[in-house]
Design a protein around this motif. Structure first.
Motif, PDB file in Angstrom:
ATOM      1  N   GLN A   1       0.830  -1.198   0.000  1.00 23.36           N
ATOM      2  CA  GLN A   1       0.000   0.000   0.000  1.00 23.36           C
ATOM      3  C   GLN A   1       0.872   1.259   0.000  1.00 23.36           C
ATOM      4  O   GLN A   1       1.893   1.334   0.686  1.00 23.36           O
ATOM      5  N   GLY A   2       0.417   2.244  -0.785  1.00 21.44           N
ATOM      6  CA  GLY A   2       1.095   3.523  -0.797  1.00 21.44           C
ATOM      7  C   GLY A   2       2.423   3.533  -1.511  1.00 21.44           C
ATOM      8  O   GLY A   2       3.221   4.452  -1.323  1.00 21.44           O
ATOM      9  N   ARG A   3       2.687   2.537  -2.344  1.00 18.23           N
ATOM     10  CA  ARG A   3       3.966   2.463  -3.066  1.00 18.23           C
ATOM     11  C   ARG A   3       3.732   2.140  -4.531  1.00 18.23           C
ATOM     12  O   ARG A   3       2.901   1.291  -4.864  1.00 18.23           O
ATOM     13  N   ALA A   4       4.471   2.818  -5.410  1.00 10.38           N
ATOM     14  CA  ALA A   4       4.478   2.508  -6.839  1.00 10.38           C
ATOM     15  C   ALA A   4       5.893   2.128  -7.243  1.00 10.38           C
ATOM     16  O   ALA A   4       6.846   2.864  -6.967  1.00 10.38           O
ATOM     17  N   LEU A   5       6.039   0.977  -7.877  1.00 10.96           N
ATOM     18  CA  LEU A   5       7.329   0.480  -8.343  1.00 10.96           C
ATOM     19  C   LEU A   5       7.392   0.606  -9.862  1.00 10.96           C
ATOM     20  O   LEU A   5       6.512   0.100 -10.562  1.00 10.96           O
ATOM     21  N   ILE A   6       8.428   1.284 -10.359  1.00  9.01           N
ATOM     22  CA  ILE A   6       8.576   1.513 -11.802  1.00  9.01           C
ATOM     23  C   ILE A   6       9.698   0.640 -12.346  1.00  9.01           C
ATOM     24  O   ILE A   6      10.810   0.625 -11.795  1.00  9.01           O
ATOM     25  N   ALA A   7       9.418  -0.089 -13.411  1.00 12.16           N
ATOM     26  CA  ALA A   7      10.415  -0.972 -14.006  1.00 12.16           C
ATOM     27  C   ALA A   7      11.611  -0.170 -14.496  1.00 12.16           C
ATOM     28  O   ALA A   7      11.451   0.842 -15.183  1.00 12.16           O
ATOM     29  N   PRO A   8      12.840  -0.608 -14.177  1.00 15.89           N
ATOM     30  CA  PRO A   8      14.010   0.076 -14.725  1.00 15.89           C
ATOM     31  C   PRO A   8      14.103  -0.138 -16.234  1.00 15.89           C
ATOM     32  O   PRO A   8      13.653  -1.172 -16.749  1.00 15.89           O
ATOM     33  N   GLY A   9      14.675   0.846 -16.934  1.00 14.59           N
ATOM     34  CA  GLY A   9      14.925   0.655 -18.350  1.00 14.59           C
ATOM     35  C   GLY A   9      15.812  -0.561 -18.575  1.00 14.59           C
ATOM     36  O   GLY A   9      16.722  -0.840 -17.790  1.00 14.59           O
ATOM     37  N   ASN A  10      15.498  -1.324 -19.622  1.00 14.55           N
ATOM     38  CA  ASN A  10      16.282  -2.498 -20.022  1.00 14.55           C
ATOM     39  C   ASN A  10      16.146  -3.677 -19.058  1.00 14.55           C
ATOM     40  O   ASN A  10      16.999  -4.569 -19.050  1.00 14.55           O
ATOM     41  N   ARG A  11      15.092  -3.711 -18.255  1.00 18.53           N
ATOM     42  CA  ARG A  11      14.786  -4.867 -17.421  1.00 18.53           C
ATOM     43  C   ARG A  11      13.282  -5.095 -17.417  1.00 18.53           C
ATOM     44  O   ARG A  11      12.504  -4.148 -17.277  1.00 18.53           O
ATOM     45  N   HIS A  12      12.866  -6.352 -17.562  1.00 14.94           N
ATOM     46  CA  HIS A  12      11.452  -6.680 -17.425  1.00 14.94           C
ATOM     47  C   HIS A  12      11.082  -6.716 -15.945  1.00 14.94           C
ATOM     48  O   HIS A  12      11.903  -7.092 -15.095  1.00 14.94           O
ATOM     49  N   LEU A  13       9.850  -6.339 -15.646  1.00 13.28           N
ATOM     50  CA  LEU A  13       9.332  -6.361 -14.282  1.00 13.28           C
ATOM     51  C   LEU A  13       8.353  -7.528 -14.147  1.00 13.28           C
ATOM     52  O   LEU A  13       7.368  -7.601 -14.884  1.00 13.28           O
ATOM     53  N   TRP A  14       8.630  -8.426 -13.206  1.00  8.84           N
ATOM     54  CA  TRP A  14       7.839  -9.638 -13.012  1.00  8.84           C
ATOM     55  C   TRP A  14       7.305  -9.662 -11.584  1.00  8.84           C
ATOM     56  O   TRP A  14       8.059  -9.479 -10.640  1.00  8.84           O
ATOM     57  N   VAL A  15       6.006  -9.874 -11.439  1.00  8.92           N
ATOM     58  CA  VAL A  15       5.369  -9.924 -10.118  1.00  8.92           C
ATOM     59  C   VAL A  15       5.098 -11.376  -9.763  1.00  8.92           C
ATOM     60  O   VAL A  15       4.601 -12.147 -10.596  1.00  8.92           O
ATOM     61  N   GLN A  16       5.423 -11.746  -8.518  1.00  5.52           N
ATOM     62  CA  GLN A  16       5.136 -13.105  -8.064  1.00  5.52           C
ATOM     63  C   GLN A  16       4.564 -13.076  -6.652  1.00  5.52           C
ATOM     64  O   GLN A  16       4.832 -12.160  -5.885  1.00  5.52           O
ATOM     65  N   ARG A  17       3.765 -14.098  -6.345  1.00  6.91           N
ATOM     66  CA  ARG A  17       3.154 -14.193  -5.032  1.00  6.91           C
ATOM     67  C   ARG A  17       4.194 -14.651  -4.010  1.00  6.91           C
ATOM     68  O   ARG A  17       5.024 -15.519  -4.294  1.00  6.91           O
ATOM     69  N   SER A  18       4.137 -14.034  -2.832  1.00  2.00           N
ATOM     70  CA  SER A  18       4.996 -14.437  -1.721  1.00  2.00           C
ATOM     71  C   SER A  18       4.109 -14.560  -0.492  1.00  2.00           C
ATOM     72  O   SER A  18       3.860 -13.575   0.205  1.00  2.00           O
ATOM     73  N   GLY A  19       3.567 -15.749  -0.263  1.00  4.24           N
ATOM     74  CA  GLY A  19       2.576 -15.934   0.793  1.00  4.24           C
ATOM     75  C   GLY A  19       1.310 -15.182   0.436  1.00  4.24           C
ATOM     76  O   GLY A  19       0.723 -15.387  -0.614  1.00  4.24           O
ATOM     77  N   GLY A  20       0.876 -14.296   1.330  1.00  7.29           N
ATOM     78  CA  GLY A  20      -0.308 -13.487   1.054  1.00  7.29           C
ATOM     79  C   GLY A  20       0.028 -12.152   0.433  1.00  7.29           C
ATOM     80  O   GLY A  20      -0.835 -11.277   0.347  1.00  7.29           O
ATOM     81  N   HIS A  21       1.266 -11.968   0.000  1.00  4.96           N
ATOM     82  CA  HIS A  21       1.696 -10.691  -0.557  1.00  4.96           C
ATOM     83  C   HIS A  21       2.322 -10.911  -1.935  1.00  4.96           C
ATOM     84  O   HIS A  21       2.334 -12.024  -2.458  1.00  4.96           O
ATOM     85  N   TYR A  22       2.843  -9.835  -2.502  1.00  5.60           N
ATOM     86  CA  TYR A  22       3.489  -9.898  -3.814  1.00  5.60           C
ATOM     87  C   TYR A  22       4.839  -9.215  -3.750  1.00  5.60           C
ATOM     88  O   TYR A  22       5.018  -8.204  -3.058  1.00  5.60           O
ATOM     89  N   ARG A  23       5.789  -9.768  -4.497  1.00  2.08           N
ATOM     90  CA  ARG A  23       7.097  -9.161  -4.648  1.00  2.08           C
ATOM     91  C   ARG A  23       7.447  -9.116  -6.130  1.00  2.08           C
ATOM     92  O   ARG A  23       6.829  -9.805  -6.940  1.00  2.08           O
TER      93      ARG A  23
END
Length: 353
Positions: free
Chosen positions: A232-254
């Motif tokens: 909550q309250g955070r926005a993550l921006i993908a760095p140039g020249n890297r793909h951004l991949w979201v995965q589940r970590s328990g009840g959260h996401y990383r």
């Protein structure tokens, strides 16, 4: 009809590089000017379709020239040509706020490598800019928060695991997206759901872009690093020249950063992000596709919709380039098509359901 390009740069090496890069591209006519004063004289006789603009020049800096251009009733679209490091990247981000539609990296001493690796991206950027409306998105009036958004269709009751996990909002943008993202993020409250964002932008510029948004917004905005939690309250921006991949970590996401091949012509790719969010979050996600050239993100947004996520595309009237949202709409991927000013409130309502 030929596409007229005016290169404004005080470096003779850069001007020659751009001529070499573009002179054999079908349908392009290229002129050069060593500073904005010479450019202004040339524009009196031949108005260009796109200006490729350096920012650091002795007699008049590029940012001042850009502001003059944007005051015109029908401004010429501008693509910024800037160095990668330090203050140059921060100034380039400011140029995007002032109305430039794209950034490309300036050739360094390895001009041959630049010519081989960057020609297709440069040509795409110039053609995209020629189709853009550089002031429209900044002039668009915000839509009141109470705008009515159609109700989503009833879905089967989710599992307990789905109910108890966090929400995640995935956003993709390209040409014109820097201003669109500012308008999306500025109204977000500190308790908004976590956001993961892909904005097509060269390597190292994304850090300055995230820093600038962090100064303007009530939420934290940062360039993503592997292992960062979506919260909550955070926005993550993908760095140039890297793909951004979201995965589940328990009840959260990383998030993880991937150094793999381009997808849909881009790295980072919106499609990579959206497919990962569909897999990790399913109906706990909201997908948003903003202004941009091409179709990156359209297939991924459809995958998110089929996984139960709420999906939103920016409408044509408020897009700088109505490419990516159009492709998503044509595929049936967008549940809602909304003006830019209505998207923030729609995201919050969708995430709270």
């Amino acid at each position: 009809m030929a596409l007229r390009i005016l290169v404004v740069d005080d470096s003779a090496v850069v001007r020659q590089s751009m001529l070499m890069l573009l002179e054999h591209v079908p349908g392009m006519v290229v002129e050069v000017a060593s500073d904005p004063f010479i450019a202004q004289q040339k524009m009196k006789s031949h108005r260009p379709d796109v200006i490729l603009l350096d920012l650091e020049m002795p007699r008049m800096d590029g940012l001042t020239f850009l502001r003059q251009l944007m005051r015109e009733d029908e401004p010429v679209p501008v693509v910024v040509c800037s160095g990668l490091a330090g203050p140059g990247s921060e100034t380039a981000v400011r140029a995007l706020e002032e109305g430039a539609v794209e950034i490309i990296t300036k050739p360094t001493l390895g001009v041959g490598d630049f010519l081989r690796e960057s020609r297709s991206r440069l040509v795409e950027a110039l053609r995209s800019a020629a189709r853009s409306r550089p002031r429209l998105a900044r002039r668009a009036a915000p839509v009141p928060v109470e705008v009515v958004v159609p109700e989503r269709p009833e879905r089967p009751a989710p599992s307990l695991l789905t109910v108890t996990t966090d929400k995640v909002v995935a956003v993709g943008a390209s040409t014109g997206g820097t201003e669109a993202l500012r308008q999306l993020l500025e109204p977000m409250p500190p308790d908004c759901p976590g956001l993961v964002i892909v904005q097509h932008m060269p390597e190292q510029f994304t850090s300055a872009f995230a820093k600038r948004l962090n100064e303007l917004c009530r939420i934290e905005v940062k360039e993503a690093a592997s292992g960062d939690r979506v919260q909550q309250g955070r926005a993550l921006i993908a760095p140039g020249n890297r793909h951004l991949w979201v995965q589940r970590s328990g009840g959260h996401y990383r998030v993880e950063l991937l150094d793999s091949e381009r997808v849909s012509g881009h790295k980072p790719s919106v499609d990579v992000l959206f497919h990962s969010v569909a897999r990790a979050a399913g109906a706990n996600a909201v997908g948003v596709l903003l202004t941009g050239m091409g179709d990156d993100g359209a297939d991924g947004l459809l995958t998110m919709k089929l996984a139960g996520a709420a999906t939103i595309a920016q409408d044509e009237a408020t897009c700088v380039v109505f490419g990516m949202p159009r492709a998503a709409i044509e595929r049936g991927a967008a549940e809602d098509v909304l003006p830019l000013g209505a998207i923030s409130s729609a995201v919050l309502r969708r995430a709270r359901k």
